[in-house]
Design a protein around this motif. Structure first.
Motif: not given
Length: 284
Positions: A79, A82-84, A86, A100, A117, A120, A188, A191, A194
């Motif tokens: 969480e 901040k790639i997905a 919450k 998102l 990506t 990450s 996109k 952020q 994501q």
């Protein structure tokens, strides 16, 4: 995407009733989301205009060995990155996550962006993710044994039997893997990029995840692996090349079984055509 009143949506999907206690007032709108193959998700906008996605637990998710509990564990663990989305609420009927905003990259993205990506995800610290490591053989066996006799035919049977074991190659450390990292699951926004739809995520050999991602993006295999290693600073490139090449037929077999099971569950001829196309790659 069809839009419904809250009362109408609950008649269409009983799992939505489990959210009545979460919303102080009935949501202002509910709409079906297109794009998801293994789930029928809903976008819910509450009375204050805050948007969520409801990801229900269904017979379909169980058939594909998907658990919302595991998905929630992954989303909770990452969480802060901040790639997905919450995670908001988990119950026995499904998982509620944040919506998102942004542009879905359905048409794909540049190879470097895709690989960065993937990196990450693969570099996430997995120490706090309480998941049992992914077992390839168990997953493909799960798919196979749910198929009826109509689908357990040649050449599918021989391909499954030949490739159902994990490859005997030099190992690398397990990593968090998304297992469905296509442009349709990338958003996109401010952020950056994501990632959504973490239902297949697991701790596994990242070379399998990389193999799947390259295939979905229809990028050249060796060039993509070399570039991945360069971006990630991996010196033992041969181990990654060997691993990806070994996972390639196995990933294709797993996808073939997925499409066969999807055809059995939905009856859509396009799924059978995809399975047959994958089986032909083994003949060639």
């Amino acid at each position: 995407m069809a839009i419904f009143a809250w009362s109408e949506a609950k008649q269409l999907d009983d799992s939505l009733n489990s959210l009545d206690d979460f919303f102080a007032f009935p949501p202002q709108s509910v709409q079906t989301l297109t794009g998801g193959l293994t789930n029928r998700c809903w976008k819910i906008v509450d009375a204050e205009g805050v948007a969520y996605v409801w990801r229900p637990t269904t017979a379909i998710t169980k058939a594909f060995s998907i658990t919302r509990h595991q998905e929630n564990q992954v989303l909770s663990a990452i969480e802060l990155l901040k790639i997905a989305p919450k995670p908001i609420l988990l119950n026995d009927k499904g998982l509620l996550v944040e919506w998102l905003d942004g542009e879905t990259l359905s048409d794909g993205l540049a190879l470097d962006s895709l690989l960065r990506t993937a990196i990450s995800v693969h570099q996430v610290n997995t120490a706090r993710i309480p998941l049992t490591p992914f077992c390839f053989t168990a997953r493909v066996d799960h798919y196979w044994f749910q198929l009826n006799e109509k689908h357990r035919i040649e050449p599918f049977k021989s391909i499954y039997q030949e490739w159902r074991s994990s490859p005997n190659v030099k190992g690398v450390d397990n990593a968090l893997c998304h297992f469905d990292l296509g442009g349709y699951n990338l958003v996109k926004n401010q952020q950056g990029i994501q990632i959504i739809d973490w239902e297949y995520a697991a701790l596994a050999d990242p070379r399998l995840d990389l193999t799947l991602s390259i295939a979905v993006a229809q990028q050249p295999l060796l060039q993509s692996v070399y570039r991945y290693c360069q971006l990630r600073g991996i010196e033992d490139v041969d181990t990654w090349v060997e691993g990806v090449q070994a996972w390639l037929p196995r990933s294709q077999m797993m996808a073939m079984l997925w499409y066969l099971l999807a055809h059995q569950l939905w009856g859509d001829a396009s799924f059978l055509e995809e399975a047959e196309a994958l089986s032909h790659t083994f003949c060639s």
